[in-house]
Design an enzyme around this catalytic site. Sequence first.
Site, PDB file in Angstrom:
ATOM      1  N   LYS A   1       3.932   4.042  -1.690  1.00 54.42           N
ATOM      2  CA  LYS A   1       3.734   4.880  -2.974  1.00 54.42           C
ATOM      3  C   LYS A   1       5.299   4.695  -3.285  1.00 54.42           C
ATOM      4  CE  LYS A   1       4.639   9.512  -4.286  1.00 54.42           C
ATOM      5  NZ  LYS A   1       5.244   9.317  -5.357  1.00 54.42           N
TER       6      LYS A   1
ATOM      7  N   PHE B   1      -9.143   6.337 -14.312  1.00 53.97           N
ATOM      8  CA  PHE B   1      -9.137   5.287 -13.242  1.00 53.97           C
ATOM      9  C   PHE B   1     -11.045   4.159 -13.000  1.00 53.97           C
ATOM     10  CE2 PHE B   1      -6.401   8.003 -11.773  1.00 53.97           C
ATOM     11  CZ  PHE B   1      -5.608   7.765 -11.245  1.00 53.97           C
TER      12      PHE B   1
ATOM     13  N   GLU C   1      -0.207  -1.871 -12.948  1.00 57.11           N
ATOM     14  CA  GLU C   1      -1.281  -1.612 -11.851  1.00 57.11           C
ATOM     15  C   GLU C   1      -2.288  -2.762 -12.573  1.00 57.11           C
ATOM     16  OE1 GLU C   1      -1.650  -0.552  -9.473  1.00 57.11           O
ATOM     17  OE2 GLU C   1      -1.251   2.142 -10.007  1.00 57.11           O
TER      18      GLU C   1
ATOM     19  N   ASN D   1       1.250  -1.079  -0.474  1.00 56.90           N
ATOM     20  CA  ASN D   1       0.492   0.150   0.055  1.00 56.90           C
ATOM     21  C   ASN D   1       0.581   1.333  -0.348  1.00 56.90           C
ATOM     22  OD1 ASN D   1       0.886   0.171   2.395  1.00 56.90           O
ATOM     23  ND2 ASN D   1      -0.602   0.501   3.290  1.00 56.90           N
TER      24      ASN D   1
ATOM     25  N   LYS E   1       5.594   2.409  -6.134  1.00 55.02           N
ATOM     26  CA  LYS E   1       5.658   0.483  -7.358  1.00 55.02           C
ATOM     27  C   LYS E   1       5.290   1.161  -8.911  1.00 55.02           C
ATOM     28  CE  LYS E   1       1.723   0.182  -5.552  1.00 55.02           C
ATOM     29  NZ  LYS E   1       1.649   0.980  -4.312  1.00 55.02           N
ATOM     30  N   THR E   2       4.677   2.364  -9.273  1.00 56.36           N
ATOM     31  CA  THR E   2       5.169   2.841 -10.675  1.00 56.36           C
ATOM     32  C   THR E   2       6.433   3.449 -10.759  1.00 56.36           C
ATOM     33  OG1 THR E   2       2.267   2.073 -11.061  1.00 56.36           O
ATOM     34  CG2 THR E   2       3.673   3.236 -12.467  1.00 56.36           C
ATOM     35  N   THR E   3       6.906   4.354  -9.950  1.00 56.42           N
ATOM     36  CA  THR E   3       8.175   4.758  -9.785  1.00 56.42           C
ATOM     37  C   THR E   3       8.783   4.379 -10.691  1.00 56.42           C
ATOM     38  OG1 THR E   3       6.966   6.623  -8.838  1.00 56.42           O
ATOM     39  CG2 THR E   3       9.481   6.644  -9.597  1.00 56.42           C
TER      40      THR E   3
ATOM     41  N   ARG F   1      16.505   2.367 -16.632  1.00 60.96           N
ATOM     42  CA  ARG F   1      17.475   1.523 -16.983  1.00 60.96           C
ATOM     43  C   ARG F   1      18.275   0.892 -18.276  1.00 60.96           C
ATOM     44  NH1 ARG F   1      18.509  -1.597 -11.786  1.00 60.96           N
ATOM     45  NH2 ARG F   1      19.479   0.366 -11.026  1.00 60.96           N
TER      46      ARG F   1
ATOM     47  N   TRP G   1     -12.549   3.561 -11.022  1.00 60.71           N
ATOM     48  CA  TRP G   1     -13.920   4.283  -9.591  1.00 60.71           C
ATOM     49  C   TRP G   1     -14.329   5.216 -10.144  1.00 60.71           C
ATOM     50  CZ3 TRP G   1      -8.683   3.975  -8.052  1.00 60.71           C
ATOM     51  CH2 TRP G   1      -7.855   4.333  -8.331  1.00 60.71           C
TER      52      TRP G   1
END
Length: 199
Positions: A41, A94, A131, A39, A43-45, A53, A96
């Site tokens: 911040k 998104f 995601e 949970n 993950k995508t970064t 790379r 939602w």
Amino acid sequence: MTDRNTRHKASMEKLKARVDEKVADATEQRGLILINTGNGKGKTTAAWGTVTRALGYGYKVGVVQFIKGLWECGERNRLEEDPNLSVAIMATGFTWETQNREADTQACQEVWQDAEKMLADPDTYLVVLDEITYMLKFGYLDIAEVKAALEKRPREQTVIITGRNAHRDLVAMADTVTEMQEVRHAFNNGIQARRGIDF
């Protein structure tokens, strides 16, 4: 101070011996499955960092964005002109916000076809399924279909999967799983996401 230096040297010698042993034991060469979940911040970064790379070495990379594709993305903006990068974006953004399961499922299935092509391409060195965990959680994708595509991918291809609550079957398949844990998040204190920092 001499005693401390002596202890430090002895400790570092032991550490070096352990690291050297692990390096010597790592003899297998193949692509990996990496999962960035949890949970927290980043993950995508982190995935985009690995994309950068791989592109830096001239490898072909594919990125599929299942949720945040309609958001601004500084990394994508910076890298999208690289001829070795292919990006496919789920058209709905998104889930939602759309609140339309049928449309979201169709959009997911369409972009999954792009993902399947990337996963089958022996020239694609790295594939990011950004995601995708949500697509499995909401039932837009079938876990058996995703597992089959991962299992059949070229041996040298690495795949990064991002998103919260990674499916247990994917975790079981993965070579490396990193769980990012939230300790504090600015957004929960009413601070807006910042351009160039958060996206």
